[in-house]
Write an enzyme that holds these catalytic residues in place. Structure first.
Site, PDB file in Angstrom:
ATOM      1  N   LYS A 209       0.820  -1.216   0.000  1.00  9.80           N
ATOM      2  CA  LYS A 209       0.000   0.000   0.000  1.00  9.80           C
ATOM      3  C   LYS A 209       0.851   1.262   0.000  1.00  9.80           C
ATOM      4  CE  LYS A 209      -4.336  -1.852   1.701  1.00  9.80           C
ATOM      5  NZ  LYS A 209      -5.313  -1.952   2.799  1.00  9.80           N
ATOM      6  N   ARG A 243      -3.219  -9.901   5.290  1.00  4.08           N
ATOM      7  CA  ARG A 243      -3.623  -9.994   3.876  1.00  4.08           C
ATOM      8  C   ARG A 243      -2.465  -9.489   3.028  1.00  4.08           C
ATOM      9  NH1 ARG A 243      -5.984  -6.549   0.107  1.00  4.08           N
ATOM     10  NH2 ARG A 243      -7.474  -7.509  -1.309  1.00  4.08           N
TER      11      ARG A 243
HETATM   12  C1  8Y4 Z   1      -1.018  -1.460  -3.696  1.00  4.73           C
HETATM   13  C2  8Y4 Z   1      -1.526  -2.672  -3.362  1.00  4.73           C
HETATM   14  C3  8Y4 Z   1      -1.747  -0.348  -3.461  1.00  4.73           C
HETATM   15  C4  8Y4 Z   1      -2.766  -2.767  -2.794  1.00  4.73           C
HETATM   16  C5  8Y4 Z   1      -2.998  -0.426  -2.917  1.00  4.73           C
HETATM   17  C6  8Y4 Z   1      -3.510  -1.645  -2.587  1.00  4.73           C
HETATM   18  C7  8Y4 Z   1      -7.912  -4.438   2.384  1.00  4.73           C
HETATM   19  C8  8Y4 Z   1      -8.931  -5.285   1.956  1.00  4.73           C
HETATM   20  C9  8Y4 Z   1      -8.126  -4.218   0.261  1.00  4.73           C
HETATM   21  C10 8Y4 Z   1      -7.602  -4.380   3.772  1.00  4.73           C
HETATM   22  C11 8Y4 Z   1      -9.335  -6.018   4.087  1.00  4.73           C
HETATM   23  C12 8Y4 Z   1      -5.418  -2.713  -1.548  1.00  4.73           C
HETATM   24  C13 8Y4 Z   1     -10.005  -5.840  -0.230  1.00  4.73           C
HETATM   25  C14 8Y4 Z   1      -6.803  -2.346  -1.254  1.00  4.73           C
HETATM   26  N1  8Y4 Z   1      -7.403  -3.792   1.304  1.00  4.73           N
HETATM   27  N2  8Y4 Z   1      -9.639  -6.080   2.795  1.00  4.73           N
HETATM   28  N3  8Y4 Z   1      -9.056  -5.145   0.626  1.00  4.73           N
HETATM   29  N4  8Y4 Z   1      -8.346  -5.189   4.581  1.00  4.73           N
HETATM   30  N5  8Y4 Z   1     -10.008  -6.765   4.965  1.00  4.73           N
HETATM   31  N6  8Y4 Z   1      -4.774  -1.667  -2.084  1.00  4.73           N
HETATM   32  O1  8Y4 Z   1      -6.741  -3.642   4.248  1.00  4.73           O
HETATM   33  O2  8Y4 Z   1      -4.973  -3.804  -1.337  1.00  4.73           O
HETATM   34  S1  8Y4 Z   1      -7.958  -3.692  -1.387  1.00  4.73           S
END
Ligand code: 8Y4
Length: 277
Positions: A209, A243
């Site tokens: 993230k 996750r």
């Molecule tokens: C790079 C990689 C930049 C990933 C942004 C992202 C969570 C989640 C997501 C979380 C739970 C993401 C579906 C966002 N984040 N579910 N989901 N907790 N429970 N962004 O933190 O990974 S998606």
């Protein structure tokens, strides 16, 4: 928990499972097999992007993305699958297909979602988000992020319990990056033991993230070391599920932290782990 994204515009992998706008089921299956062999115990399958500016999709499109993946994975492998969705019909159909956990970044706030999730009998992860995916990063603001996020999650958990969920069916997630600045994310991360003390299993998602990018100065494809460190720290704080994108580096980080960490602070490892099988 390993992330298996079936969205064509996934920020972290550039939508590698898509070719000519079609989901490549075999590529997803290979990624699932890899994650399992690397030591993932849950595969999180989602079809709707929460990236700001992502195009919204219809219920049918989401079903078409998620269900074949869930069905093929469960036919091929003995693994727990969670469904990353806010959509009642997707919750219902995924439950019929055999998923073990509903992961809803909107904490069952969509019309009919709470009822649909309850009917499935499955556990649910309730995540905190300030605002909507479109607007959440515009100007995140809290007087006290820790107490506001924790109180909001506990209130949502109370509402779910009042609606008929049992204590053991609810997981909580501070929602790192969902309407939070780096300072907010830092405060929440440091307060993970307080979230753990709620008694609900805590899920932590920080993998790749923006907060990892802000701390390390690295682009999204170079954030796995930072992500693994954060995952090990979250587990050491008592998080039940992390996750992640990169299972290999996460497992190594967890093993090293567990072998070299203070045994008193590490006694709790595994005692919080959420059983999905
Ligand atoms: C790079 C990689 C930049 C990933 C942004 C992202 C969570 C989640 C997501 C979380 C739970 C993401 C579906 C966002 N984040 N579910 N989901 N907790 N429970 N962004 O933190 O990974 S998606």
């Amino acid at each position: 928990m390993a992330i298996l994204n079936t969205t064509p515009d996934s920020f972290s992998d550039g939508g590698s499972f898509f070719q000519n706008n079609a989901l490549q089921l075999d590529a997803v299956l290979r990624a699932a097999e890899a994650a399992i062999s690397e030591g993932a115990s849950i595969l999180d399958v989602g079809g709707e992007s929460t990236r700001p500016g992502a195009a919204s999709i219809t219920v049918q499109e989401e079903l078409d993305r998620v269900l074949p993946v869930v069905e093929r994975i469960l036919r091929a492998f003995d693994v727990a699958v969670s469904v990353d969705t806010s959509t009642p019909d997707v919750m219902r159909e995924a439950a019929v297909a055999g998923v073990k956990l509903i992961n809803d970044v909107r904490a069952l706030s969509r019309d009919g979602a709470l009822e649909a999730a309850l009917e499935t009998g499955l556990p649910v992860c309730l995540m905190h988000m300030q605002g909507s995916p479109q607007t959440m990063q515009t100007n995140p603001s809290y007087d006290d992020p820790v107490s506001e996020v924790l109180e909001w999650l506990l209130e949502r958990a109370r509402q779910c319990l009042a609606a008929g969920f049992s204590q053991g069916q609810i997981l909580l997630d501070p929602g790192f990056g969902f309407g939070k600045t780096l300072a907010h994310n830092q405060a929440l991360f440091r307060a993970l033991p307080q979230f753990v003390a709620s008694g609900f299993p805590i899920l932590v998602g920080v993998s790749r993230k923006t907060m990892i990018g802000e701390i390390t100065g690295r682009p999204v494809n170079q954030r796995d070391v930072g992500s693994a460190v954060a995952a090990a720290m979250a587990a050491a704080s008592g998080a039940a599920i992390v996750r992640v994108h990169d299972v290999v580096s996460t497992r190594d980080a967890l093993r090293v932290a567990s072998a070299l960490g203070d045994p008193r602070s590490l006694e709790c490892w595994g005692s919080h782990a959420f059983q999905v099988k």
